[in-house]
Design a protein around this motif. Structure first.
Motif, PDB file in Angstrom:
ATOM      1  N   LYS A 239      -0.930  10.821 -10.297  1.00 58.18           N
ATOM      2  CA  LYS A 239      -0.621  12.062 -11.023  1.00 58.18           C
ATOM      3  C   LYS A 239       0.680  11.897 -11.810  1.00 58.18           C
ATOM      4  O   LYS A 239       0.749  12.245 -13.002  1.00 58.18           O
ATOM      5  CB  LYS A 239      -0.489  13.213 -10.009  1.00 58.18           C
ATOM      6  CG  LYS A 239      -0.093  14.531 -10.616  1.00 58.18           C
ATOM      7  CD  LYS A 239       0.081  15.600  -9.552  1.00 58.18           C
ATOM      8  CE  LYS A 239       1.354  15.370  -8.747  1.00 58.18           C
ATOM      9  NZ  LYS A 239       1.580  16.425  -7.750  1.00 58.18           N
ATOM     10  N   ASP A 240       1.697  11.348 -11.180  1.00 60.86           N
ATOM     11  CA  ASP A 240       2.988  11.172 -11.865  1.00 60.86           C
ATOM     12  C   ASP A 240       2.891  10.135 -12.988  1.00 60.86           C
ATOM     13  O   ASP A 240       3.489  10.297 -14.044  1.00 60.86           O
ATOM     14  CB  ASP A 240       4.072  10.754 -10.867  1.00 60.86           C
ATOM     15  CG  ASP A 240       4.513  11.928 -10.008  1.00 60.86           C
ATOM     16  OD1 ASP A 240       4.002  13.054 -10.244  1.00 60.86           O
ATOM     17  OD2 ASP A 240       5.345  11.741  -9.111  1.00 60.86           O
TER      18      ASP A 240
ATOM     19  N   LEU B 245      -6.009  14.575  -9.826  1.00 63.61           N
ATOM     20  CA  LEU B 245      -5.102  13.437  -9.601  1.00 63.61           C
ATOM     21  C   LEU B 245      -4.043  13.817  -8.571  1.00 63.61           C
ATOM     22  O   LEU B 245      -3.591  14.971  -8.556  1.00 63.61           O
ATOM     23  CB  LEU B 245      -4.411  13.052 -10.908  1.00 63.61           C
ATOM     24  CG  LEU B 245      -5.147  12.118 -11.868  1.00 63.61           C
ATOM     25  CD1 LEU B 245      -6.487  12.678 -12.300  1.00 63.61           C
ATOM     26  CD2 LEU B 245      -4.286  11.849 -13.078  1.00 63.61           C
ATOM     27  N   TYR B 246      -3.657  12.853  -7.784  1.00 60.96           N
ATOM     28  CA  TYR B 246      -2.653  13.115  -6.753  1.00 60.96           C
ATOM     29  C   TYR B 246      -1.534  12.072  -6.754  1.00 60.96           C
ATOM     30  O   TYR B 246      -1.724  10.936  -7.192  1.00 60.96           O
ATOM     31  CB  TYR B 246      -3.327  13.134  -5.375  1.00 60.96           C
ATOM     32  CG  TYR B 246      -4.219  14.333  -5.218  1.00 60.96           C
ATOM     33  CD1 TYR B 246      -3.711  15.556  -4.820  1.00 60.96           C
ATOM     34  CD2 TYR B 246      -5.564  14.256  -5.548  1.00 60.96           C
ATOM     35  CE1 TYR B 246      -4.514  16.680  -4.725  1.00 60.96           C
ATOM     36  CE2 TYR B 246      -6.385  15.372  -5.462  1.00 60.96           C
ATOM     37  CZ  TYR B 246      -5.845  16.576  -5.043  1.00 60.96           C
ATOM     38  OH  TYR B 246      -6.643  17.693  -4.969  1.00 60.96           O
ATOM     39  N   ALA B 247      -0.410  12.497  -6.255  1.00 58.87           N
ATOM     40  CA  ALA B 247       0.728  11.630  -5.930  1.00 58.87           C
ATOM     41  C   ALA B 247       1.091  10.666  -7.071  1.00 58.87           C
ATOM     42  O   ALA B 247       1.323  11.108  -8.187  1.00 58.87           O
ATOM     43  CB  ALA B 247       0.460  10.903  -4.608  1.00 58.87           C
TER      44      ALA B 247
ATOM     45  N   GLN C 205      -3.643   1.147  -7.905  1.00 57.31           N
ATOM     46  CA  GLN C 205      -4.792   1.086  -7.011  1.00 57.31           C
ATOM     47  C   GLN C 205      -5.182   2.522  -6.645  1.00 57.31           C
ATOM     48  O   GLN C 205      -4.317   3.350  -6.388  1.00 57.31           O
ATOM     49  CB  GLN C 205      -4.425   0.340  -5.722  1.00 57.31           C
ATOM     50  CG  GLN C 205      -3.878  -1.052  -5.933  1.00 57.31           C
ATOM     51  CD  GLN C 205      -4.965  -2.013  -6.358  1.00 57.31           C
ATOM     52  OE1 GLN C 205      -6.001  -2.109  -5.715  1.00 57.31           O
ATOM     53  NE2 GLN C 205      -4.737  -2.712  -7.455  1.00 57.31           N
ATOM     54  N   PHE C 206      -6.469   2.783  -6.647  1.00 52.74           N
ATOM     55  CA  PHE C 206      -6.908   4.100  -6.184  1.00 52.74           C
ATOM     56  C   PHE C 206      -8.366   4.057  -5.738  1.00 52.74           C
ATOM     57  O   PHE C 206      -9.154   3.240  -6.212  1.00 52.74           O
ATOM     58  CB  PHE C 206      -6.719   5.175  -7.268  1.00 52.74           C
ATOM     59  CG  PHE C 206      -7.298   4.824  -8.610  1.00 52.74           C
ATOM     60  CD1 PHE C 206      -8.635   5.073  -8.879  1.00 52.74           C
ATOM     61  CD2 PHE C 206      -6.507   4.244  -9.597  1.00 52.74           C
ATOM     62  CE1 PHE C 206      -9.175   4.750 -10.112  1.00 52.74           C
ATOM     63  CE2 PHE C 206      -7.048   3.910 -10.835  1.00 52.74           C
ATOM     64  CZ  PHE C 206      -8.385   4.161 -11.091  1.00 52.74           C
ATOM     65  N   THR C 207      -8.679   4.918  -4.804  1.00 57.20           N
ATOM     66  CA  THR C 207     -10.057   5.144  -4.391  1.00 57.20           C
ATOM     67  C   THR C 207     -10.527   6.365  -5.169  1.00 57.20           C
ATOM     68  O   THR C 207      -9.721   7.238  -5.490  1.00 57.20           O
ATOM     69  CB  THR C 207     -10.108   5.465  -2.873  1.00 57.20           C
ATOM     70  OG1 THR C 207      -9.562   4.366  -2.157  1.00 57.20           O
ATOM     71  CG2 THR C 207     -11.528   5.712  -2.401  1.00 57.20           C
TER      72      THR C 207
ATOM     73  N   LEU D 227      -7.545   8.855  -5.694  1.00 55.55           N
ATOM     74  CA  LEU D 227      -6.702   8.860  -4.500  1.00 55.55           C
ATOM     75  C   LEU D 227      -5.919   7.553  -4.397  1.00 55.55           C
ATOM     76  O   LEU D 227      -6.478   6.523  -3.992  1.00 55.55           O
ATOM     77  CB  LEU D 227      -7.574   9.039  -3.253  1.00 55.55           C
ATOM     78  CG  LEU D 227      -8.625  10.160  -3.322  1.00 55.55           C
ATOM     79  CD1 LEU D 227      -9.499  10.138  -2.089  1.00 55.55           C
ATOM     80  CD2 LEU D 227      -7.940  11.512  -3.473  1.00 55.55           C
ATOM     81  N   PRO D 228      -4.639   7.560  -4.722  1.00 55.83           N
ATOM     82  CA  PRO D 228      -3.831   6.347  -4.538  1.00 55.83           C
ATOM     83  C   PRO D 228      -3.657   6.073  -3.036  1.00 55.83           C
ATOM     84  O   PRO D 228      -4.048   6.910  -2.209  1.00 55.83           O
ATOM     85  CB  PRO D 228      -2.501   6.710  -5.202  1.00 55.83           C
ATOM     86  CG  PRO D 228      -2.452   8.193  -5.229  1.00 55.83           C
ATOM     87  CD  PRO D 228      -3.871   8.668  -5.280  1.00 55.83           C
ATOM     88  N   PRO D 229      -3.099   4.910  -2.677  1.00 52.85           N
ATOM     89  CA  PRO D 229      -2.939   4.598  -1.254  1.00 52.85           C
ATOM     90  C   PRO D 229      -2.226   5.734  -0.508  1.00 52.85           C
ATOM     91  O   PRO D 229      -1.217   6.246  -0.982  1.00 52.85           O
ATOM     92  CB  PRO D 229      -2.090   3.326  -1.270  1.00 52.85           C
ATOM     93  CG  PRO D 229      -2.440   2.680  -2.569  1.00 52.85           C
ATOM     94  CD  PRO D 229      -2.621   3.816  -3.533  1.00 52.85           C
ATOM     95  N   ILE D 230      -2.788   6.098   0.615  1.00 51.76           N
ATOM     96  CA  ILE D 230      -2.268   7.259   1.361  1.00 51.76           C
ATOM     97  C   ILE D 230      -1.100   6.849   2.257  1.00 51.76           C
ATOM     98  O   ILE D 230      -0.959   5.682   2.632  1.00 51.76           O
ATOM     99  CB  ILE D 230      -3.373   7.924   2.199  1.00 51.76           C
ATOM    100  CG1 ILE D 230      -4.025   6.920   3.162  1.00 51.76           C
ATOM    101  CG2 ILE D 230      -4.417   8.551   1.280  1.00 51.76           C
ATOM    102  CD1 ILE D 230      -4.960   7.544   4.165  1.00 51.76           C
ATOM    103  N   SER D 231      -0.277   7.833   2.610  1.00 49.61           N
ATOM    104  CA  SER D 231       0.910   7.533   3.434  1.00 49.61           C
ATOM    105  C   SER D 231       1.286   8.716   4.310  1.00 49.61           C
ATOM    106  O   SER D 231       2.451   9.031   4.489  1.00 49.61           O
ATOM    107  CB  SER D 231       2.082   7.133   2.522  1.00 49.61           C
ATOM    108  OG  SER D 231       2.264   8.099   1.495  1.00 49.61           O
ATOM    109  N   GLY D 232       0.272   9.375   4.852  1.00 54.17           N
ATOM    110  CA  GLY D 232       0.542  10.508   5.746  1.00 54.17           C
ATOM    111  C   GLY D 232       1.059  10.035   7.095  1.00 54.17           C
ATOM    112  O   GLY D 232       1.166   8.849   7.360  1.00 54.17           O
ATOM    113  N   GLY D 233       1.383  10.993   7.930  1.00 55.20           N
ATOM    114  CA  GLY D 233       1.860  10.672   9.281  1.00 55.20           C
ATOM    115  C   GLY D 233       3.354  10.783   9.397  1.00 55.20           C
ATOM    116  O   GLY D 233       4.033  11.111   8.442  1.00 55.20           O
TER     117      GLY D 233
END
Lengths: 149, 86
Positions: free
Chosen positions: B17-18, B12-14, B55-57, B80-86
Motif C-alpha cells: 500500500k505504501d 492493498l495493505y502495509a 513479494q506478495f500473496t 498481501l505482503p509478508p505478514i508480521s503479526g504476533g
C-alpha cells in the motif's frame, strides 16, 4: 482505521489480561497456558523503538483466526480458547497478542497454545510497522502460502 | 459472464500500500483472467514492484490462492505482503 471496534479476535483497545483471566474462570480445567506477545524496547538492530503500528486485513484475519481455533479444537481436547490481537498503535511493553488455552491437562494446553501462535504468525494477515528515531518501516515476515488452486 | 469493460477491485495493505501510494486499485478485467495474469499486469503497471522485488500473496474472497486461480469480477481481491503479526 476509524474509531475503536471489537470484532472478535482483533481489538483496537488495550488488552486487559487480568480481566480476560477473571472472565474465563472455569473449575473444570486443570491447566491454563497463556502466551503474551509484547512490544520489545529494542528492535532487531538494537535501536530503541518508539511505537509499533499494527494493521490487519480485518475481515480475512477474523476468518483465519476462527479457522485456526477450529483446527486447534479438533486436534486437542480443549475446554476454552481465547485469542485476541491488537491493531493500531502500541507503545513499548504493551500486549500485542494474547492466547489463553485451558484444558483438563497441561500437555494439551501447551501444545495447542504453541500451535495457535505459530499459525497466527504464518497465516493471519496482520502487519507491523516499526517506528524509531530513524524512521518508519514495515517489518518483513512470512508470505502467506496459497491455500487453494 | 461479466460485461466488457468490467473492472476488478484490489485492496492493498502495509508495505505494498505504501509503495504504490494507495489502498485500492481498479483494473480492467477480461475473460479467463488468472491470478498470474493479474500479477504480471501489476508488475507492468507498477515497475517499482520489480525494482524493490516486492513479494506478495494474492487473496480471493479472503483466501490465499495460487497463480492458476481464475478471477471473477465479483471477487474480493487483495495483495498481501509478508505478514508480521504476533
Amino acid at each position: 482505521m476509524e474509531g475503536e471496534f471489537y470484532l472478535g479476535y482483533l481489538t483496537s483497545e488495550v488488552i486487559d489480561v487480568n480481566r480476560l483471566l477473571v472472565d474465563r474462570q472455569n473449575t473444570s480445567v486443570g491447566g491454563t497456558v497463556i502466551f503474551l506477545g509484547t512490544v520489545r524496547e529494542l528492535n532487531s538492530e538494537n535501536i530503541k523503538l518508539l511505537q509499533l503500528n499494527y494493521e490487519a486485513y480485518e475481515t480475512m484475519a477474523e476468518e483465519i483466526f476462527s479457522e485456526i481455533e477450529t483446527e486447534a479444537r479438533k486436534k486437542w481436547e480443549i475446554e476454552e480458547i481465547t485469542v485476541l490481537h491488537r491493531i493500531g498503535t502500541l507503545s513499548v511493553g504493551e500486549v500485542s497478542v494474547i492466547i489463553i488455552v485451558s484444558s483438563k491437562h497441561r500437555k494439551e494446553a501447551f501444545e495447542c497454545c504453541r500451535y495457535i501462535i505459530d499459525s497466527v504468525k504464518s497465516r493471519v494477515p496482520i502487519w507491523k510497522m516499526e517506528i524509531t528515531n530513524k524512521g518508519k518501516r514495515w517489518l518483513g515476515g512470512t508470505l502467506i502460502p496459497p491455500k487453494e488452486k | 459472464m461479466a460485461e466488457t469493460g468490467s473492472k476488478i477491485d484490489l485492496r492493498l495493505y502495509a508495505s505494498v500500500k505504501d509503495l504504490l501510494g494507495t489502498d485500492r486499485i481498479y483494473l480492467d478485467w477480461y475473460d479467463n483472467m488468472s491470478v498470474g495474469d493479474l500479477r504480471e499486469k501489476l508488475y507492468e503497471l507498477f515497475p517499482i514492484l520489480s525494482v524493490v522485488n516486492a513479494q506478495f500473496t494474492i487473496s480471493i474472497n479472503r483466501r490465499a490462492v495460487d497463480d492458476t486461480k481464475l478471477i471473477r469480477t465479483t471477487d474480493e481481491l487483495a495483495l498481501l505482503p509478508p505478514i508480521s503479526g504476533g
